[in-house]
Every structure is written in C-alpha cells, then in structure tokens.
Design a protein around this motif. Structure first.
Motif, PDB file in Angstrom:
ATOM      1  N   LEU A  32       8.939   5.142 -11.796  1.00 31.23           N
ATOM      2  CA  LEU A  32       8.994   4.373 -10.554  1.00 31.23           C
ATOM      3  C   LEU A  32      10.392   3.821 -10.341  1.00 31.23           C
ATOM      4  N   ILE A  34      10.118   2.015  -4.760  1.00 30.10           N
ATOM      5  CA  ILE A  34       8.695   1.794  -5.012  1.00 30.10           C
ATOM      6  C   ILE A  34       8.455   0.435  -5.665  1.00 30.10           C
ATOM      7  N   VAL A  35       9.327   0.090  -6.607  1.00 31.96           N
ATOM      8  CA  VAL A  35       9.159  -1.178  -7.316  1.00 31.96           C
ATOM      9  C   VAL A  35       9.221  -2.340  -6.333  1.00 31.96           C
ATOM     10  N   ARG A  59       5.147  12.398 -11.056  1.00 32.70           N
ATOM     11  CA  ARG A  59       4.139  11.328 -11.029  1.00 32.70           C
ATOM     12  C   ARG A  59       2.811  11.869 -10.526  1.00 32.70           C
ATOM     13  N   GLU A  92       0.836  -1.202   0.000  1.00 35.36           N
ATOM     14  CA  GLU A  92       0.000   0.000   0.000  1.00 35.36           C
ATOM     15  C   GLU A  92       0.876   1.260   0.000  1.00 35.36           C
ATOM     16  N   THR A 130       2.034   1.750  -3.413  1.00 35.10           N
ATOM     17  CA  THR A 130       0.963   2.294  -4.261  1.00 35.10           C
ATOM     18  C   THR A 130       0.833   3.805  -4.071  1.00 35.10           C
ATOM     19  N   LEU A 131       0.787   4.223  -2.805  1.00 41.10           N
ATOM     20  CA  LEU A 131       0.627   5.654  -2.523  1.00 41.10           C
ATOM     21  C   LEU A 131       1.828   6.446  -3.046  1.00 41.10           C
ATOM     22  N   ARG A 132       3.006   5.850  -2.921  1.00 37.76           N
ATOM     23  CA  ARG A 132       4.195   6.521  -3.455  1.00 37.76           C
ATOM     24  C   ARG A 132       4.089   6.645  -4.978  1.00 37.76           C
ATOM     25  N   ALA A 133       3.624   5.566  -5.646  1.00 42.19           N
ATOM     26  CA  ALA A 133       3.460   5.611  -7.101  1.00 42.19           C
ATOM     27  C   ALA A 133       2.480   6.712  -7.491  1.00 42.19           C
ATOM     28  N   LEU A 134       1.418   6.874  -6.689  1.00 45.87           N
ATOM     29  CA  LEU A 134       0.411   7.891  -7.001  1.00 45.87           C
ATOM     30  C   LEU A 134       0.930   9.303  -6.754  1.00 45.87           C
ATOM     31  N   GLY A 135       2.091   9.404  -6.122  1.00 43.79           N
ATOM     32  CA  GLY A 135       2.688  10.724  -5.971  1.00 43.79           C
ATOM     33  C   GLY A 135       2.800  11.233  -4.547  1.00 43.79           C
ATOM     34  N   ALA A 136       2.630  10.325  -3.557  1.00 44.74           N
ATOM     35  CA  ALA A 136       2.819  10.746  -2.165  1.00 44.74           C
ATOM     36  C   ALA A 136       4.309  10.752  -1.865  1.00 44.74           C
ATOM     37  N   LEU A 137       4.797  11.802  -1.213  1.00 39.90           N
ATOM     38  CA  LEU A 137       6.196  11.894  -0.829  1.00 39.90           C
ATOM     39  C   LEU A 137       6.431  11.038   0.412  1.00 39.90           C
ATOM     40  N   GLU A 144       4.915  12.361   3.408  1.00 43.08           N
ATOM     41  CA  GLU A 144       3.464  12.247   3.524  1.00 43.08           C
ATOM     42  C   GLU A 144       3.052  10.854   4.005  1.00 43.08           C
TER      43      GLU A 144
END
Ligand SMILES: Nc1ncnc2c1ncn2[C@@H]1O[C@H](COP(=O)(O)OP(=O)(O)OP(=O)(O)O)[C@@H](O)[C@H]1O
Ligand SMILES: [Mg+2]
Lengths: 408, 224
Positions: free
Chosen positions: B58, A401-402, B85, A302, A305-312, A315
């Motif tokens: 990513l 992230i990966v 992103r 999770e 996922t949030l990091r991929a969506l652009g959360a630093l 955050e």
C-alpha cells in the motif's frame, strides 16, 4: 457480462445513497435535456414554417430570362419572358408541378383622385395566387379576382396601402405606370379586395392586378417570370436540377436563393439556440460534477479500501462514471417525457407567438418532437454526466491509498 | 527451498512533516515463512502500520529491499503493485472497511469480480467461504445491519476468498470485545491454515499474540 451488470447495480445503489442530492441532479439533467429538445423542436418548427412561407411566396422555383436576376432592366420587362405560355405548358407536364403562375412585376403611382401613392404591382391571377399561397396571403375585405374578367380591371390592395388611400371594395382608383416603350399610360381600376401578406413594409405598397390588364397597360405580351409550385417543398432540389439540365436558355432559381428572411432568421436562431445549448450543457456538467464530487469526498475511505483490494484507479473512475451515466440516463428519460408532453400540449392548446421582427402577424407556437434532436440531446447529456464523473473522481482515484484509508 | 513469503532487508521509511523528517522504520529485517501466523506488536507510534503498509504494497519505502514470494518488489509502479495486491494479498482492517452498498455476499464476491472470475465459480467460492465464517444466513444483509464481530468475519471472508499468499491485518481485534476477538482470531487461524495463507498482524492485543506462531516487537521503528 454478469459482472458488468453487478457493477452497474452497485453504481445504482450508490446513486440511491443520497436520494435527495441525486434527485436534484437528475432533475437538472432532465430539465437540461428537455430544454434542448424543446428549443431544438421549436427552431425546427420555425424553420419549417418560414420555409413554407418563403416557398409559397416565391414559388418553389422561379423561371426567368437568363439575365433577369443578373442585371437591372433599363426599360420594363427588358428581360421578361416572351413565350411563357409554351414554357408553362411544358412545366405543367411535370408530375411534381402543381401550378405554374405567370407574374409580371411593375410599379408606378396609384391614385384615388385626391392622393397618389407609389405602388409595387404584380400582374397575376389573384385566385390562383391565393390558392398557391394559402394562409400566407390573407384576404381582409372583399374578394379575389380571376384571370380574365369583363369590365373595369379589379385589383387587390395591401392593407396599409388601402388604408392610406381610404379604399374599400368597389372604390375606383387609377394606376399610372411606364410602358415597355417608355411612355406613360394609365388605367382605371376598381378595388376587388384588401389583403395582408403579414409584412407591413410590403402591405404599404402592394397592388395585385389581373395579368391581361397589366400587359395591356404596359403594352407587352411578356411576363417577368414564372413561379413554379411543386407538390412538396422537399422535391425542390431534384425538380430544380432536372429542369436546369433540360433547359439551358432560362434561369431556374430555387426559393432559398430568394428567401433572405428565412436565411437570416435561420442563422440567427442557430446562433441563439446553439449558445443556449452550450449554456445548458455547462450547467448540467457543473451540477453533476458538484453532486459527484461530494460523493467522492464522502467515499474517500471506501475508495482507499477498494484500491487496497486491488481496484485500479481506472476501475474506481469507471464506478463513478457508471453513476454519472445512470443519473444522465434517468434525466434524459424524464427530459424526453417532458419535451414530448410539451409538444403534445402545444398541439392541443393554440398558443400564439408574437409577430417576428418585420412582420405584423403572430404565428402558432408549436414544437416538433424530432428523433434526431432527441437522440443528439440525450447523448450529449449522458456523455456530459459521464465526463463530469470522470473529471471529479480522477484525482481521488490516484490519491495515495494510505492517505485515503486514513480519511474520516 | 521454502522461500519466505515476506523477506525484508534493511527496510527504512521516514515521513516528511513540514521541515522535519520523522523516521518511522529504521533498518527492518524480517522473514516470514509460508503459512506462518506472525504478530507485530509495539507501542503506539512504533511503526507497526507503516511496516504492514509496506508489506501489503500500500506504500513504498525509502531504503532496503522487499521480496514477496521471492519476487523483488522495489521499483514497481502503482499499476503493478495493484495487480499483485489484487491477486496475492488480502486485507483485514481495524474498522472492517466493508462497502456499505454491497450485501455481505457481494462484499465477499468483489475481489473475485476484480480477478475476472466466471460467475459460476464465483458463486461457489463465495458460498463456500461464507459457510466457513458461519455467515451464510446473513448473506443478503447489508453491513450496517451486522454486529462488529459479524462485520469482521465478513472482512476475513473477503480477504481469504481469493486464496491469497499473504493476509495483512492491522489491529483486527482492536474494536471487538474479548469473546468476539477470540472467535475472530480462531477464524483467521482456521481459514488461514485451510488456504495456506501467511498472516502478518499488527496488534496490541495479548489474546492475539498468544495465538501466533511468532511475535515480533517494534520499538521506535526498530525490530527487536
Ligand atoms: N502520514 C504520516 N505522516 C507523518 N508521520 C506519520 C504518518 N504516518 C505515520 N507517521 C508517524 O510514523 C510513526 C509510525 O507510525 P505508525 O502509524 O506506523 O505507528 P503504529 O505503530 O501503527 O501506531 P498505532 O499503534 O498508534 O497504530 C509515528 O511516529 C507516526 O507519527
Ligand atoms: Mg497503526
């Protein structure tokens, strides 16, 4: 603003995600907060009780000859107060002063005819002393005497001294002492009452005798010092400062400079409760850190996922910090309720503490509900929870992230 | 004048496995024009995910250059990549990756919260996007009360709600049955066209490739 609220709502739902685990953590935070609040409240109560005890014993401040506290007297009352009546009258004009008690310290031998004991005596008005000292001077047998009564001088004995002299109210005794001129003098007295100060060491030697009789015995008009009692202990610093400014001839010494017992107990308790607080803080910290680190591991994907969506990373950490904060706030609220309940319960029940070291009397167990202690304990616990959350989520938030997304 | 959204030149990437290097991509050139719907297919282990991760910022690469919307992406730090992103790239994952504590509406709203969009605008956007994927009835449900197809529609809404320049979708239909997969593909095409988004999709699925503007094939890290 609304978004912050929404993020807080997500944090709350995350807290509820594993209810049992969160509940256990909240309970630990609550017990930690309550323990700090109760221990702190107990320490404050104890300091208060000891402060009153000391102030009652010595007077809120003592007025004496300038050399009285500086040097040892070579003869009795060498540094006594001569015109203490005038000084006493001046002090009594002060609105804050409730009582001024002249005291004459002397020592010698006390005898019942068969046996002699060393005594430490005080010439005073026992009724006035009793009134000023209240519960801190306990009359076990007989009665207190007044200032100037006809007949043989009547004395009060410390309980242990009375026991070793086999004395009771009405028993005739003899006091033998050195006069101010260096000669020996004696007086026959009668026991008026038996008292306890709560200090076995003092009760073994204590003799209270009427001031006029003691002055006559010592061939003097002086007293050792005046004990000044104020309406409220809190007035001491101000009153003391006023009098020190007004009168440079005499020494004015506040109770706390004479109350070594109070000072040492306070230092000891501060250390004990300080250590206790640190231990509790560490326990709470690791408990919250443990709970949240499990949550962090479970939610690795999770986080990815949030990091991929652009959360630093910050955050992500803030999200866990919100969770830690919520656990802390909940714990603190419950902890306050527990501590408050304890205070209320102890007010209703009369639980007695065993006597502290060096004393013969126990005292009632009370715990103050002090706003400052509550506020400090609450903020410490909440901050600890937030720091613990930050600590355990910091690394996971920076994981690649990966890798996080591939986590199952 | 119409610069490609994705412009890869000579991209190479290898993974370290203990002592040995595993080459995953070897000199990839790829240009994807704005609004295109491009599929990358190839056998398992051919490097599709690696390629998409690089395009979605990513993951980094070892050699070559990547321009996104004409902007050089090499040498950016993690914060800069995150902010790109956040603003410009949407993701659709094979296993949906919805946040379980958020409702359908909140999952779709989250990217807009990250963008700092005001509440009124957020609510309007989310409602509009949910209507487009046909989920307005399920807006207050949690993801675990949805079917796979519904979840993937939420994920598509979440990817497109911020009108990104690029949507990266790694095997978006692999977990879905045939009928649902077709729905999802149609939805992606429809919404993509509406938002002017460019799609880069990794897939094994022939139904998917049939709907794409362009299909590229990867074999052992080399683009055909
Ligand atoms: N984190 C990693 N560490 C080491 N090797 C990796 C890693 N990720 C991928 N690889 C290797 O890189 C190559 C390409 O992998 P990639 O996941 O990009 O392929 P793929 O085409 O997406 O495969 P699939 O169709 O199975 O998803 C494979 O040989 C794989 O084993
Ligand atoms: Mg793959």
């Amino acid at each position: 603003m609304k978004a912050q609220l929404e993020l807080l709502r997500f944090a709350w739902r995350n807290v509820l995600r594993n209810r049992r685990r969160s509940l256990a953590t909240v309970i630990i935070a609550a017990l930690g907060a309550a323990a700090i609040m109760i221990a702190g409240g107990f320490a404050l109560y104890t300091y208060d009780a000891l402060r009153e005890g000391a102030a009652r014993e010595f007077g809120h401040f003592t007025v004496a000859h300038r050399e009285f506290f500086q040097r040892d007297e070579e003869t009795p009352l060498q540094y006594g107060l001569e015109n203490y009546r005038k000084l006493s009258a001046a002090l009594e004009k002060d609105q804050r002063v409730t009582r001024v008690l002249p005291r004459l310290n002397f020592s010698g031998l006390i005898s019942n005819g068969d046996k002699s004991m060393v005594f430490l005596g005080m010439g005073a008005d026992a009724r006035a002393e009793g009134a000023a000292r209240g519960v801190f001077l306990k009359l076990l047998e007989g009665s207190l005497f007044g200032g100037d009564e006809p007949g043989a001088p009547r004395v009060l004995l410390g309980s242990a001294l009375a026991k070793s002299l086999n004395a009771h109210p009405g028993t005739p005794l003899t006091l033998l002492t050195t006069t101010v001129e260096g000669s020996m003098n004696a007086v026959d007295v009668e026991v008026s009452g038996i008292v306890s100060t709560g200090w076995p060491e003092i009760d073994k030697r204590l003799v209270y005798a009427p001031l006029p009789a003691v002055q006559k015995l010592l061939l003097t008009d002086k007293v050792s010092a005046l004990a000044v009692y104020l309406e409220d202990t809190a007035m001491t610093p101000a009153a003391l400062a006023d009098w020190q400014a007004r009168d440079s001839i005499h020494t004015f010494k506040p109770w706390w400079e004479q109350a070594f017992y109070y000072q040492s107990v306070r230092a000891l308790y501060n250390r004990i409760f300080g250590l206790l607080g640190i231990i509790i803080a560490v326990l709470v910290f690791f408990s919250v850190a443990n709970t949240l680190s499990m949550a962090v591991v479970e939610r690795t994907r999770e986080i990815g996922t949030l990091r991929a969506l652009g959360a630093l990373p910050g955050e992500i950490v803030a999200g866990f910090a919100r969770e830690g904060g919520l656990i802390g706030v909940l714990g603190v609220v419950i902890g306050m309720a527990l501590a408050g309940l304890t205070t209320a319960l102890l007010l209703g029940l009369d639980v007695q503490m065993p006597p502290p070291p060096g004393r013969s009397e126990g005292y009632p167990l009370k715990v103050y509900a002090d706003p400052t202690i509550y506020a400090v304990a609450a903020s410490v616990i909440v901050v600890l929870c937030i720091v613990a959350a930050w600590f355990v989520s910091r690394k996971a938030s920076r994981k690649t992230i990966v890798e996080a997304l591939g986590h199952v | 004048m119409n610069a490609p959204v994705i412009d890869l030149r000579g991209i190479a990437k290898h993974y370290r496995m203990g002592d040995s290097d595993v080459p995953a991509l070897q000199g990839i050139d790829l240009a994807v024009t704005r609004g295109a719907f491009v599929a990358v297919k190839g056998p398992s282990g051919s490097g599709k995910s690696t390629l998409l991760n690089i395009c979605g910022l990513l993951d980094g690469f070892d050699a070559g250059s990547y321009r996104l919307d004409g902007e050089d992406m090499s040498g950016l730090d993690e914060t800069a990549r995150t902010l790109i992103r956040r603003r410009r790239i949407g993701f659709v994952f094979q296993s949906y990756n919805l946040v379980p504590v958020m409702t359908v509406r909140e999952n779709v709203e989250y990217p807009l919260i990250l963008l700092g969009m005001g509440e009124d605008q957020r609510i309007a956007r989310v409602a509009e996007t949910l209507a487009l994927v046909g989920l307005e009835q399920l807006a207050e449900r949690r993801p675990d009360h949805l079917s796979g197809g519904q979840r993937q529609r939420v994920a598509i809404a979440r990817a497109l709600v911020k009108s990104p320049a690029l949507v990266i979708a790694d095997e978006p239909t692999a977990n879905l049955d045939s009928a649902t997969a077709t729905q999802v593909i149609d939805l992606m095409r429809g919404l993509g066209a509406r938002h002017g988004a460019t799609f880069l999709i990794a897939t094994h699925d022939d139904r998917m490739t049939a709907h794409c503007d362009e299909v590229r094939t990867l074999t052992d890290g080399v683009m055909q």
